[in-house]
Design an enzyme around this catalytic site. Sequence first.
Site, PDB file in Angstrom:
ATOM      1  N   LYS A  95     -58.411 -12.101  33.843  1.00  0.00           N
ATOM      2  CA  LYS A  95     -57.029 -12.598  34.481  1.00  0.00           C
ATOM      3  C   LYS A  95     -56.760 -11.493  35.586  1.00  0.00           C
ATOM      4  O   LYS A  95     -56.462 -10.517  35.676  1.00  0.00           O
ATOM      5  CB  LYS A  95     -56.122 -12.934  33.411  1.00  0.00           C
ATOM      6  CG  LYS A  95     -55.133 -13.736  34.413  1.00  0.00           C
ATOM      7  CD  LYS A  95     -53.489 -14.296  33.754  1.00  0.00           C
ATOM      8  CE  LYS A  95     -52.530 -14.293  33.817  1.00  0.00           C
ATOM      9  NZ  LYS A  95     -51.483 -14.614  33.538  1.00  0.00           N
ATOM     10  N   ASP A 125     -46.892 -12.908  39.507  1.00  0.00           N
ATOM     11  CA  ASP A 125     -47.147 -14.196  39.070  1.00  0.00           C
ATOM     12  C   ASP A 125     -45.278 -14.167  39.504  1.00  0.00           C
ATOM     13  O   ASP A 125     -44.939 -14.140  38.474  1.00  0.00           O
ATOM     14  CB  ASP A 125     -47.228 -14.219  37.600  1.00  0.00           C
ATOM     15  CG  ASP A 125     -47.102 -15.269  36.883  1.00  0.00           C
ATOM     16  OD1 ASP A 125     -46.482 -16.282  38.424  1.00  0.00           O
ATOM     17  OD2 ASP A 125     -47.154 -15.991  36.252  1.00  0.00           O
ATOM     18  N   LYS A 132     -40.354 -18.364  37.750  1.00  0.00           N
ATOM     19  CA  LYS A 132     -39.366 -17.800  36.612  1.00  0.00           C
ATOM     20  C   LYS A 132     -38.330 -17.143  36.897  1.00  0.00           C
ATOM     21  O   LYS A 132     -37.399 -17.301  38.191  1.00  0.00           O
ATOM     22  CB  LYS A 132     -40.112 -16.368  36.399  1.00  0.00           C
ATOM     23  CG  LYS A 132     -42.228 -16.292  36.450  1.00  0.00           C
ATOM     24  CD  LYS A 132     -43.002 -15.001  36.141  1.00  0.00           C
ATOM     25  CE  LYS A 132     -43.774 -14.995  35.597  1.00  0.00           C
ATOM     26  NZ  LYS A 132     -43.975 -16.091  33.850  1.00  0.00           N
ATOM     27  N   ASP A 178     -49.204  -8.644  35.661  1.00  0.00           N
ATOM     28  CA  ASP A 178     -50.308 -10.209  35.206  1.00  0.00           C
ATOM     29  C   ASP A 178     -51.448 -10.430  35.871  1.00  0.00           C
ATOM     30  O   ASP A 178     -52.336 -10.846  35.131  1.00  0.00           O
ATOM     31  CB  ASP A 178     -49.767 -10.800  35.793  1.00  0.00           C
ATOM     32  CG  ASP A 178     -49.517 -12.362  34.753  1.00  0.00           C
ATOM     33  OD1 ASP A 178     -49.907 -12.320  33.616  1.00  0.00           O
ATOM     34  OD2 ASP A 178     -49.420 -13.690  35.330  1.00  0.00           O
ATOM     35  N   ASP A 214     -46.522 -21.961  36.618  1.00  0.00           N
ATOM     36  CA  ASP A 214     -46.461 -21.197  35.570  1.00  0.00           C
ATOM     37  C   ASP A 214     -47.961 -20.578  34.666  1.00  0.00           C
ATOM     38  O   ASP A 214     -47.926 -19.587  34.004  1.00  0.00           O
ATOM     39  CB  ASP A 214     -45.008 -20.584  35.153  1.00  0.00           C
ATOM     40  CG  ASP A 214     -44.936 -19.053  34.877  1.00  0.00           C
ATOM     41  OD1 ASP A 214     -45.654 -18.352  35.352  1.00  0.00           O
ATOM     42  OD2 ASP A 214     -43.518 -18.257  33.911  1.00  0.00           O
ATOM     43  N   GLU A 225     -50.695 -21.222  35.046  1.00  0.00           N
ATOM     44  CA  GLU A 225     -51.462 -20.820  36.005  1.00  0.00           C
ATOM     45  C   GLU A 225     -53.117 -19.170  35.529  1.00  0.00           C
ATOM     46  O   GLU A 225     -54.074 -19.780  35.892  1.00  0.00           O
ATOM     47  CB  GLU A 225     -50.970 -20.112  37.485  1.00  0.00           C
ATOM     48  CG  GLU A 225     -51.064 -18.301  37.397  1.00  0.00           C
ATOM     49  CD  GLU A 225     -49.983 -18.041  36.540  1.00  0.00           C
ATOM     50  OE1 GLU A 225     -50.158 -16.152  35.663  1.00  0.00           O
ATOM     51  OE2 GLU A 225     -49.175 -17.944  35.790  1.00  0.00           O
ATOM     52  N   ARG A 252     -54.515 -19.122  32.953  1.00  0.00           N
ATOM     53  CA  ARG A 252     -55.543 -20.768  32.056  1.00  0.00           C
ATOM     54  C   ARG A 252     -56.659 -21.125  33.388  1.00  0.00           C
ATOM     55  O   ARG A 252     -57.912 -21.234  33.079  1.00  0.00           O
ATOM     56  CB  ARG A 252     -55.246 -21.076  31.027  1.00  0.00           C
ATOM     57  CG  ARG A 252     -54.192 -22.038  31.605  1.00  0.00           C
ATOM     58  CD  ARG A 252     -53.354 -22.846  30.865  1.00  0.00           C
ATOM     59  NE  ARG A 252     -52.045 -21.527  30.197  1.00  0.00           N
ATOM     60  CZ  ARG A 252     -51.330 -22.252  29.187  1.00  0.00           C
ATOM     61  NH1 ARG A 252     -51.479 -23.765  28.550  1.00  0.00           N
ATOM     62  NH2 ARG A 252     -50.361 -21.127  29.301  1.00  0.00           N
TER      63      ARG A 252
END
Length: 485
Positions: free
Chosen positions: A258, A263, A270, A281, A340, A342, A344
């Site tokens: 990933k 993010d 967030k 991230d 959020d 994201e 996956r």
Amino acid sequence: MDFRTQTLAAGGLPAVAADALLVVMVGDGIPASLDAPLAAAAKEAVAQGDLVLKAGRSLYLHRVAGLKAARTVLAVAGDGSAKAFKAAVAAGVTAVKGLGVRHLAVACAGSEALGEAHAEALVAAVSDAVYVYRATKPSASEAPKLERVSLLCAKPEATVLQRGLARGEAIANGVTLARECANRPGNVCTPTYLAEQAKALGKEFGFKIEVLERKDVEKLGMGSFVAVAKGSEEPLKFIVLRYNGGAKTQAPVVLVGKGITFDTGGISIKPSPEMDEMKYDMGGAASVLGTFRAVGELKPKLNLVGLIPACENMPSGTATKPGDVVKSMSGQTIEILNTDAEGRLVLCDALTYAERFKPAAVVDIATLTGACVIALGHHHSGLFTADDELAGELQAAGRQALDTCWRMPLDEEYDEALKTHYADIANVGPRAGGSITAAMFLKRFTAKYRWAHLDVAGTAWKSGAAKGSTGRPVPLLTHFVLSQA
């Protein structure tokens, strides 16, 4: 840094010429095999309460009578395991860090012969202890650099230990690369930056590198990946790395990382506190790059593919909205209930792309869910797979690397939480079991090969005073790759 073995006859520690001598003591007492000057110093320190013979304790001594080394550290390991040895070495190096030590000699007393695992653990401990981030802080104070570490041993052990040191150094270099990428701020470590790091690895080690742009992934039908990148002005990159160390007919291992370089949560933004840590991230992507760095040095006889879907997740007038439905590369439609969630969404298209390699196994690595941190804390990475054999291989690799993972459930009942009226699947379920439902989402895109998912949200970085990337799970992944060769 130069890691090497140095053979030493029994009773030779007093004559060791080094800036510092680190003696790891194994057992619950002062080892009988300890050379006389060291034994006397240890007994006096224990008698005066300066040293407690408990695992993890250490004591710095200056100019011990009878020793050639000016600085001595006694570190207590408890048992003779590689894990205990690593902790003792880490404590010892911390005791001399910041001093004028350029050459450190390390010895072990009270234990049977050391093995490859101990040598590898030594490199990991030293590399971690001396790592300092300076990329965007050139004013950081700099002590004299440790240049050489000698592992003192008997002659019969030297070949085996040197092999462990070499493997440890390759893995440590991979860990350092992962940490350097992840520690850089989001305005430096962009998707383009990750692509540049991949190209640099390709040039140094002969990897085949391909970087797909937005028009390329749109042509492939990666609607889920594109949906995450829509809110950012930074161009997405889909990075493909290939190491061909095995026969052409050999099915490759595929690592999918990933690569969300920052993010914000997108429209489902967030909370502000600690949002700066969302530069981490892309820890999964960093671990893939780090593992390729280690593999490039070790050159195992297998084929390896790395896939990194990299982009930012930002809020803007073009960003994906909660309730939007997108079509993934697999053809499955996804209702995005929370922007959020994201990770996956970028991974699922990469997992579908992995099918073209007809892989022997696919492992994805992602800082995916806060729920995994709640479940496992910061010690074990979360492991999700329906394949018992693959689970065993990854767990064994983690134990060997001292970079452990813990297997989590993946029962079909959890799939119910992802049902929706408006698409084939929702991208989130309820809070309960959040790390499991995230893995169940990914599982829907992996029917054509053996697959495992590592959730490293609790292990890829540290917060607080020790804030920074850990480089995990590069050691686990490297050992896993080596076990497949």
